[in-house]
Design an enzyme around this catalytic site. Structure first.
Site, short mmCIF file in Angstrom:
data_model
loop_
_atom_site.label_atom_id
_atom_site.label_comp_id
_atom_site.label_asym_id
_atom_site.label_seq_id
_atom_site.Cartn_x
_atom_site.Cartn_y
_atom_site.Cartn_z
N GLY A 154 -13.06 12.70 -10.01
CA GLY A 154 -12.23 14.02 -9.73
C GLY A 154 -10.99 13.72 -10.39
O GLY A 154 -10.31 12.74 -10.85
N ASP A 155 -10.52 15.07 -9.50
CA ASP A 155 -9.01 14.81 -9.49
C ASP A 155 -8.78 14.78 -8.10
O ASP A 155 -8.59 16.51 -7.37
CB ASP A 155 -8.48 16.01 -10.63
CG ASP A 155 -7.38 16.46 -10.24
OD1 ASP A 155 -6.18 15.73 -9.98
OD2 ASP A 155 -6.52 17.16 -11.21
N HIS A 162 2.63 6.95 -2.28
CA HIS A 162 4.36 6.78 -2.89
C HIS A 162 3.93 7.35 -4.12
O HIS A 162 5.10 6.76 -4.31
CB HIS A 162 4.80 5.66 -2.47
CG HIS A 162 3.97 4.07 -3.36
ND1 HIS A 162 4.54 3.25 -3.49
CD2 HIS A 162 2.63 4.10 -4.05
CE1 HIS A 162 3.61 1.87 -4.14
NE2 HIS A 162 2.11 2.98 -4.29
C1 SAM Z 1 -1.25 2.41 -7.99
S1 SAM Z 1 -3.27 3.06 -8.20
C2 SAM Z 1 -3.92 2.26 -6.65
C3 SAM Z 1 -5.52 1.98 -6.76
C4 SAM Z 1 -5.95 0.96 -5.96
N1 SAM Z 1 -5.70 1.86 -4.41
C5 SAM Z 1 -5.07 -0.08 -5.23
O1 SAM Z 1 -4.34 -0.49 -3.57
O2 SAM Z 1 -4.60 -1.00 -6.34
C6 SAM Z 1 -3.14 4.40 -8.27
C7 SAM Z 1 -4.54 5.36 -8.28
O3 SAM Z 1 -4.62 6.33 -8.33
C8 SAM Z 1 -5.52 7.40 -9.42
N2 SAM Z 1 -4.62 8.71 -9.90
C9 SAM Z 1 -3.81 9.22 -10.16
N3 SAM Z 1 -4.03 10.37 -10.97
C10 SAM Z 1 -5.10 10.80 -9.81
C11 SAM Z 1 -5.80 11.70 -9.84
N4 SAM Z 1 -5.66 12.82 -10.16
N5 SAM Z 1 -6.89 12.15 -9.20
C12 SAM Z 1 -7.23 10.69 -8.96
N6 SAM Z 1 -6.80 9.73 -8.78
C13 SAM Z 1 -5.95 9.74 -9.47
C14 SAM Z 1 -5.01 6.04 -10.44
O4 SAM Z 1 -6.08 6.25 -11.41
C15 SAM Z 1 -4.88 4.80 -10.11
O5 SAM Z 1 -6.36 4.28 -10.02
#
Ligand code: SAM
Length: 347
Positions: free
Chosen positions: A234-235, A254
């Site tokens: 989802g989003d 962040h």
């Molecule tokens: C830097 S990664 C962090 C992943 C993990 N939580 C960690 O600590 O390693 C950021 C995550 O946010 C997710 N993300 C980005 N935009 C998103 C959205 N609109 N809805 C849900 N997840 C999202 C990305 O797909 C990615 O897996």
């Protein structure tokens, strides 16, 4: 600078330090190059002459030699005899199968879409707009969504870096009493897996973008906890899965601007059970000149996203805007901390 301090500045050491910073630019490119070539993997069984390394990596021997000589002068690789190189503890982190491998971190950094974004920091400083979007014409996550290979590299690079923080978070925070944990932006579920290893009564929801969670199956199947994990795509700007008594945002908050962060915080507050908790795992920046690796991570956020790393006060202010309050912060041995958050106004 006061006259008194100025009087005692050693010009030689000042120039030496600035020269060191200047070398840093080349150092980063060299590390990305040897990471991409997989040089460290070829040295696992022992040192090799540079000609042999060049043959194995399909490279120009003398140029490879000069790069390895420069890196060895910083302790990354060692020239064991003339033009023959071996691993050192620093070089070992560039092995693909090192426990805390940084190979993909440096490979990712060397990809033009990342490298050029860092090179365009001036654009952000002039305009406030992310360098990444200026250089690549799309936001980081839009760009990755259209490139499965780069998504995979990004996920592996983030995963390797995050693992250390996640381990520290699971060791430092007591998850007992939590029934349903929702990891928002949880990528492939590594943090969830570590928590479930320790807490057999806990269930978890892995929530991330659909094209990200669709790649999580193989890892989750191998955890031995598949029946306790629900996977939801989802989003987080729309909504997050409801009913959790604890939510995690690990290295996600962040990457959000204050406005975006407020939307996600409000969605989480609406979704959580009354009295639930939110754990934000991110660096918490000390004020002033105090050195902290999060101050450099913040520049990554600035160049690549609309997000930022925050001080405790900045975090408190944002939380208040979403009807949430900071209960405590738990410092980890890693650069990040856990901010433990719950509903209600600050006392
Ligand atoms: C830097 S990664 C962090 C992943 C993990 N939580 C960690 O600590 O390693 C950021 C995550 O946010 C997710 N993300 C980005 N935009 C998103 C959205 N609109 N809805 C849900 N997840 C999202 C990305 O797909 C990615 O897996």
């Amino acid at each position: 600078m006061s006259e008194l301090v100025e009087e005692h500045v050693d010009t030689t050491s000042v120039i030496a330090r600035m020269t060191e910073f200047h070398s840093g630019l080349r150092l980063g490119h060299m590390l990305s190059t040897v990471a991409e070539l997989g040089v460290a993997d070829h040295l696992v069984d022992g040192p090799l002459p540079v000609d042999e390394l060049a043959a194995r990596t399909g490279t120009h021997a003398d140029s490879l030699y000069r790069v390895l000589r420069a890196l060895a002068s910083k302790g990354v690789f060692t020239e064991v005899s003339r033009r023959e190189f071996g691993l050192t503890p620093l070089a070992d982190t560039l092995r693909s199968d090192a426990e805390r491998s940084m190979r993909d971190v440096f490979r990712l950094q060397g990809k033009p879409f990342m490298r050029d974004a860092y090179g365009a920091i001036e654009h952000t400083v002039r305009t406030g707009e992310p360098a990444f979007e200026h250089v690549n014409g799309a936001s980081l996550f839009e760009y990755l969504a259209a490139r499965p290979e780069m998504t995979a590299l990004f996920s592996r690079a983030m995963g390797n870096g995050a693992r250390q923080v996640q381990r520290a978070a699971v060791a430092a925070y007591d998850f007992s009493g939590i029934r349903l944990l929702v990891d928002v932006g949880g990528a492939h579920g590594h943090l969830i897996a570590m928590v479930l290893d320790r807490y057999p009564d806990l269930r978890a929801v892995l929530f991330d973008q659909p094209h990200v969670v669709s790649g999580a199956g193989e890892f989750l199947d191998g955890t031995g906890h598949r029946s306790r994990i629900e996977v939801v795509g989802g989003d987080y700007f729309e909504s997050v899965p409801a009913g959790g008594d604890a939510y995690v945002l690990s290295h996600v908050f962040h990457q959000l601007s204050d406005e975006e962060g407020l939307v996600v915080l409000r969605n989480i507050r609406e979704a959580m059970v009354p009295g639930g908790k939110l754990l934000i795992v991110d660096p918490i920046l000390p004020e002033g000149d105090v050195p902290h690796p999060g101050k450099f991570m913040d520049i990554t956020m600035m160049a690549l996203t609309r997000g930022r790393d925050r001080t405790e006060q900045e975090l408190r202010d944002l939380l208040a805007g979403a009807g949430l309050r900071l209960v405590e912060t738990v410092a980890l041995s890693a650069p990040s901390s856990i901010a433990v958050v719950t509903t209600g106004a600050s006392a």
